[in-house]
Motif scaffolding. Structure first.
Motif, PDB file in Angstrom:
ATOM      1  N   ARG A 224      56.188  37.572  43.338  1.00  0.00           N
ATOM      2  CA  ARG A 224      55.792  36.815  42.892  1.00  0.00           C
ATOM      3  C   ARG A 224      54.180  35.884  43.282  1.00  0.00           C
ATOM      4  O   ARG A 224      53.713  35.423  43.156  1.00  0.00           O
ATOM      5  N   ASP A 225      54.658  35.830  44.990  1.00  0.00           N
ATOM      6  CA  ASP A 225      53.398  35.499  45.866  1.00  0.00           C
ATOM      7  C   ASP A 225      51.530  36.449  45.441  1.00  0.00           C
ATOM      8  O   ASP A 225      50.485  35.578  45.171  1.00  0.00           O
ATOM      9  N   THR A 226      52.418  37.172  45.062  1.00  0.00           N
ATOM     10  CA  THR A 226      50.720  38.216  44.613  1.00  0.00           C
ATOM     11  C   THR A 226      50.237  37.893  43.406  1.00  0.00           C
ATOM     12  O   THR A 226      49.209  37.395  42.842  1.00  0.00           O
ATOM     13  N   VAL A 227      51.129  37.779  42.428  1.00  0.00           N
ATOM     14  CA  VAL A 227      51.329  37.048  40.928  1.00  0.00           C
ATOM     15  C   VAL A 227      50.569  35.367  40.963  1.00  0.00           C
ATOM     16  O   VAL A 227      49.862  35.395  40.250  1.00  0.00           O
ATOM     17  N   ILE A 228      50.587  34.747  42.101  1.00  0.00           N
ATOM     18  CA  ILE A 228      50.918  34.148  42.422  1.00  0.00           C
ATOM     19  C   ILE A 228      49.002  33.468  42.603  1.00  0.00           C
ATOM     20  O   ILE A 228      48.056  33.242  42.108  1.00  0.00           O
ATOM     21  N   GLU A 229      48.573  34.615  43.028  1.00  0.00           N
ATOM     22  CA  GLU A 229      47.251  34.885  44.611  1.00  0.00           C
ATOM     23  C   GLU A 229      46.487  35.295  43.371  1.00  0.00           C
ATOM     24  O   GLU A 229      45.249  34.942  43.289  1.00  0.00           O
ATOM     25  N   PHE A 230      46.859  36.593  42.385  1.00  0.00           N
ATOM     26  CA  PHE A 230      46.009  36.431  41.250  1.00  0.00           C
ATOM     27  C   PHE A 230      45.961  35.587  40.095  1.00  0.00           C
ATOM     28  O   PHE A 230      45.020  35.437  39.581  1.00  0.00           O
ATOM     29  N   LEU A 231      46.818  34.927  39.656  1.00  0.00           N
ATOM     30  CA  LEU A 231      46.262  33.808  38.616  1.00  0.00           C
ATOM     31  C   LEU A 231      45.829  32.604  39.702  1.00  0.00           C
ATOM     32  O   LEU A 231      44.599  31.776  39.050  1.00  0.00           O
ATOM     33  N   GLN A 232      45.885  32.123  40.359  1.00  0.00           N
ATOM     34  CA  GLN A 232      45.032  31.586  41.315  1.00  0.00           C
ATOM     35  C   GLN A 232      43.496  32.417  41.877  1.00  0.00           C
ATOM     36  O   GLN A 232      42.419  30.694  41.249  1.00  0.00           O
ATOM     37  N   ALA A 233      43.758  33.134  41.481  1.00  0.00           N
ATOM     38  CA  ALA A 233      42.409  33.331  41.795  1.00  0.00           C
ATOM     39  C   ALA A 233      41.334  33.233  40.396  1.00  0.00           C
ATOM     40  O   ALA A 233      40.543  33.114  40.219  1.00  0.00           O
ATOM     41  N   GLN A 234      42.191  33.725  38.944  1.00  0.00           N
ATOM     42  CA  GLN A 234      41.681  33.736  38.356  1.00  0.00           C
ATOM     43  C   GLN A 234      41.036  31.773  37.561  1.00  0.00           C
ATOM     44  O   GLN A 234      40.148  31.815  37.195  1.00  0.00           O
ATOM     45  N   HIS A 236      40.799  29.805  39.838  1.00  0.00           N
ATOM     46  CA  HIS A 236      39.498  29.513  40.236  1.00  0.00           C
ATOM     47  C   HIS A 236      38.306  30.026  40.262  1.00  0.00           C
ATOM     48  O   HIS A 236      36.936  29.471  39.368  1.00  0.00           O
ATOM     49  N   ASP A 237      38.135  31.499  39.376  1.00  0.00           N
ATOM     50  CA  ASP A 237      37.437  31.886  38.225  1.00  0.00           C
ATOM     51  C   ASP A 237      36.885  30.469  36.637  1.00  0.00           C
ATOM     52  O   ASP A 237      35.505  30.256  37.053  1.00  0.00           O
ATOM     53  N   LEU A 238      37.798  30.282  36.293  1.00  0.00           N
ATOM     54  CA  LEU A 238      37.447  29.362  35.175  1.00  0.00           C
ATOM     55  C   LEU A 238      37.465  28.532  35.604  1.00  0.00           C
ATOM     56  O   LEU A 238      36.674  27.806  35.321  1.00  0.00           O
ATOM     57  N   ILE A 239      37.348  27.835  36.884  1.00  0.00           N
ATOM     58  CA  ILE A 239      37.326  26.549  37.434  1.00  0.00           C
ATOM     59  C   ILE A 239      36.134  26.571  37.453  1.00  0.00           C
ATOM     60  O   ILE A 239      35.143  25.977  37.723  1.00  0.00           O
ATOM     61  N   LEU A 240      35.516  27.463  38.043  1.00  0.00           N
ATOM     62  CA  LEU A 240      34.200  27.988  38.815  1.00  0.00           C
ATOM     63  C   LEU A 240      33.308  27.841  37.115  1.00  0.00           C
ATOM     64  O   LEU A 240      31.835  27.621  37.281  1.00  0.00           O
ATOM     65  N   GLU A 241      33.910  28.747  36.074  1.00  0.00           N
ATOM     66  CA  GLU A 241      33.337  29.276  34.730  1.00  0.00           C
ATOM     67  C   GLU A 241      33.166  27.680  34.232  1.00  0.00           C
ATOM     68  O   GLU A 241      31.530  26.762  33.530  1.00  0.00           O
ATOM     69  N   ALA A 242      33.480  26.737  34.068  1.00  0.00           N
ATOM     70  CA  ALA A 242      34.026  24.735  33.844  1.00  0.00           C
ATOM     71  C   ALA A 242      33.092  24.190  34.334  1.00  0.00           C
ATOM     72  O   ALA A 242      32.430  23.464  33.570  1.00  0.00           O
ATOM     73  N   ASP A 243      33.319  24.407  35.876  1.00  0.00           N
ATOM     74  CA  ASP A 243      31.518  24.182  36.121  1.00  0.00           C
ATOM     75  C   ASP A 243      29.931  24.101  36.316  1.00  0.00           C
ATOM     76  O   ASP A 243      29.468  23.092  35.503  1.00  0.00           O
ATOM     77  N   ASP A 244      30.201  25.213  35.435  1.00  0.00           N
ATOM     78  CA  ASP A 244      29.252  25.965  35.198  1.00  0.00           C
ATOM     79  C   ASP A 244      28.659  25.496  33.207  1.00  0.00           C
ATOM     80  O   ASP A 244      27.904  24.614  33.405  1.00  0.00           O
ATOM     81  N   ALA A 245      29.995  25.682  32.971  1.00  0.00           N
ATOM     82  CA  ALA A 245      29.836  25.176  31.748  1.00  0.00           C
ATOM     83  C   ALA A 245      28.980  23.155  31.768  1.00  0.00           C
ATOM     84  O   ALA A 245      28.452  22.705  31.262  1.00  0.00           O
ATOM     85  N   GLN A 246      30.409  22.287  32.818  1.00  0.00           N
ATOM     86  CA  GLN A 246      29.789  21.251  33.007  1.00  0.00           C
ATOM     87  C   GLN A 246      28.412  20.971  33.166  1.00  0.00           C
ATOM     88  O   GLN A 246      27.585  19.657  32.543  1.00  0.00           O
ATOM     89  N   ALA A 247      28.139  21.508  33.744  1.00  0.00           N
ATOM     90  CA  ALA A 247      26.670  21.437  34.486  1.00  0.00           C
ATOM     91  C   ALA A 247      25.976  21.860  32.799  1.00  0.00           C
ATOM     92  O   ALA A 247      24.846  20.890  33.190  1.00  0.00           O
ATOM     93  N   HIS A 248      26.037  22.820  33.228  1.00  0.00           N
ATOM     94  CA  HIS A 248      25.026  23.296  31.092  1.00  0.00           C
ATOM     95  C   HIS A 248      24.920  21.641  30.464  1.00  0.00           C
ATOM     96  O   HIS A 248      24.104  21.634  29.964  1.00  0.00           O
ATOM     97  N   LEU A 249      26.324  21.313  30.591  1.00  0.00           N
ATOM     98  CA  LEU A 249      26.133  20.081  29.385  1.00  0.00           C
ATOM     99  C   LEU A 249      25.871  18.777  30.066  1.00  0.00           C
ATOM    100  O   LEU A 249      25.163  18.720  28.771  1.00  0.00           O
ATOM    101  N   GLU A 250      25.404  19.075  31.377  1.00  0.00           N
ATOM    102  CA  GLU A 250      24.915  17.743  31.731  1.00  0.00           C
ATOM    103  C   GLU A 250      23.578  18.010  31.640  1.00  0.00           C
ATOM    104  O   GLU A 250      22.332  17.137  31.422  1.00  0.00           O
TER     105      GLU A 250
END
Length: 308
Positions: A224-234, A236-250
């Motif tokens: 479960r820790d491995t799955v959690i780490e994988f989900l946390q990585a995803q 994190h990637d989604l947050i980065l993408e969301a930040d990029d999208a937000q920056a683009h919108l701004e």
């Protein structure tokens, strides 16, 4: 009852006496020694103690060196018994036997010469008993009296031994009961230990089962820790993408708005009504309107269509 003057205890707990204050072997020994001109009675040194829980005593006695016969050395006897009284008796009887064995010729003419007790293999004793004629006559009464006293003392000595054996038997029985009770306790303790061992074995088995469960849970937790780490990585990637999208919108919001382009007029189509009108006009031969015709005249002319 006060102790006789010839008996006392020293500071080390030893009992000292010449044992002449009762009828027994010590008195018979001293009376026999007196016949051979001894001046001091034998002394008895006794001490009581316990050995492995059983009362015991040790008596040492000494027939002193003869006052004027240098070849008659002192005789020392040491006896271990159960009580002081019977042990002193045993020591005196042993001293009588030793004295008679060391001086067989001298004691042959006296009642003490009959000691030690009968032994068919002892030639000296057989010689003395077969030639008692010289002890008769004037010594007959004394011989009978002495033999009677020795027999009486022997009887009392046997009573003492019987009493001592009874006490020793009681002590032995008490020890046996204690040992039997201890054996029973040991058996009970062994059963209790066996029961405890079974409980411990069951607990060990439970512990092993719990350890297996813990290991399995740890494995699941690791997965479960491995799955959690994988989900946390995803995430994190989604947050980065969301930040990029937000920056683009701004960035898009900060750009200026361009003016709208002019709307181009649409091409006119020949309506069917006009075609219809033209057809009507062609049928009735409506005059061609002049380009210089006014709007009012055109409207009146159109209104004239009602006439038709």
């Amino acid at each position: 009852m006060a102790a006789p003057s010839n008996a006392f205890w020293d500071h080390e707990g030893h009992f000292h006496t010449n044992a002449l204050h009762w009828e027994g072997f010590p008195r018979l020994l001293w009376e026999s020694l007196s016949l051979f001109h001894y001046t001091e009675p034998p002394q008895y040194d006794g001490v009581e103690y316990r050995e492995e829980g059983v009362p015991r005593c040790r008596v040492k006695m000494t027939i002193p060196q003869h006052p004027f016969r240098s070849q008659w050395h002192s005789i020392e006897v040491e006896v271990v018994g159960y009580r002081l009284v019977d042990t002193i008796e045993t020591a005196a009887l042993e001293a009588i036997k030793l004295f008679c064995n060391q001086h067989p010729t001298e004691v042959a003419a006296y009642p003490i010469g009959l000691f030690p007790a009968i032994d068919s293999g002892n030639s000296e004793w057989n010689f003395r008993t077969e030639h008692l004629g010289h002890m008769l006559g004037e010594l007959a009464e004394e011989t009978v009296r002495s033999i009677t006293r020795f027999m009486d003392v022997q009887y009392h000595y046997q009573i003492l031994l019987l009493h001592s054996m009874g006490q020793l038997t009681s002590v032995a029985q008490s020890h046996y009961r204690n040992v039997d009770r201890q054996v029973t306790q040991i058996v009970e303790l062994q059963a209790l230990v066996t029961q405890k061992d079974e409980i411990i074995a069951a607990r060990d088995e439970t512990i092993l089962h719990r350890e297996d469960q813990i290991n399995e849970s740890n494995h699941i937790i690791t997965q479960r820790d491995t799955v959690i780490e994988f989900l946390q990585a995803q995430i994190h990637d989604l947050i980065l993408e969301a930040d990029d999208a937000q920056a683009h919108l701004e960035e898009l919001q900060q750009q200026p708005i361009l003016p709208a382009a002019p709307v181009m007029p649409e091409e006119e189509e020949d309506p069917e009504e006009i075609e219809g009108v033209s057809e009507i006009d062609s049928e009735h031969e409506d005059p061609v309107l002049s380009p210089y015709h006014s709007s009012s005249s055109s409207q009146s002319s159109v209104g004239n269509f009602d006439d038709f």
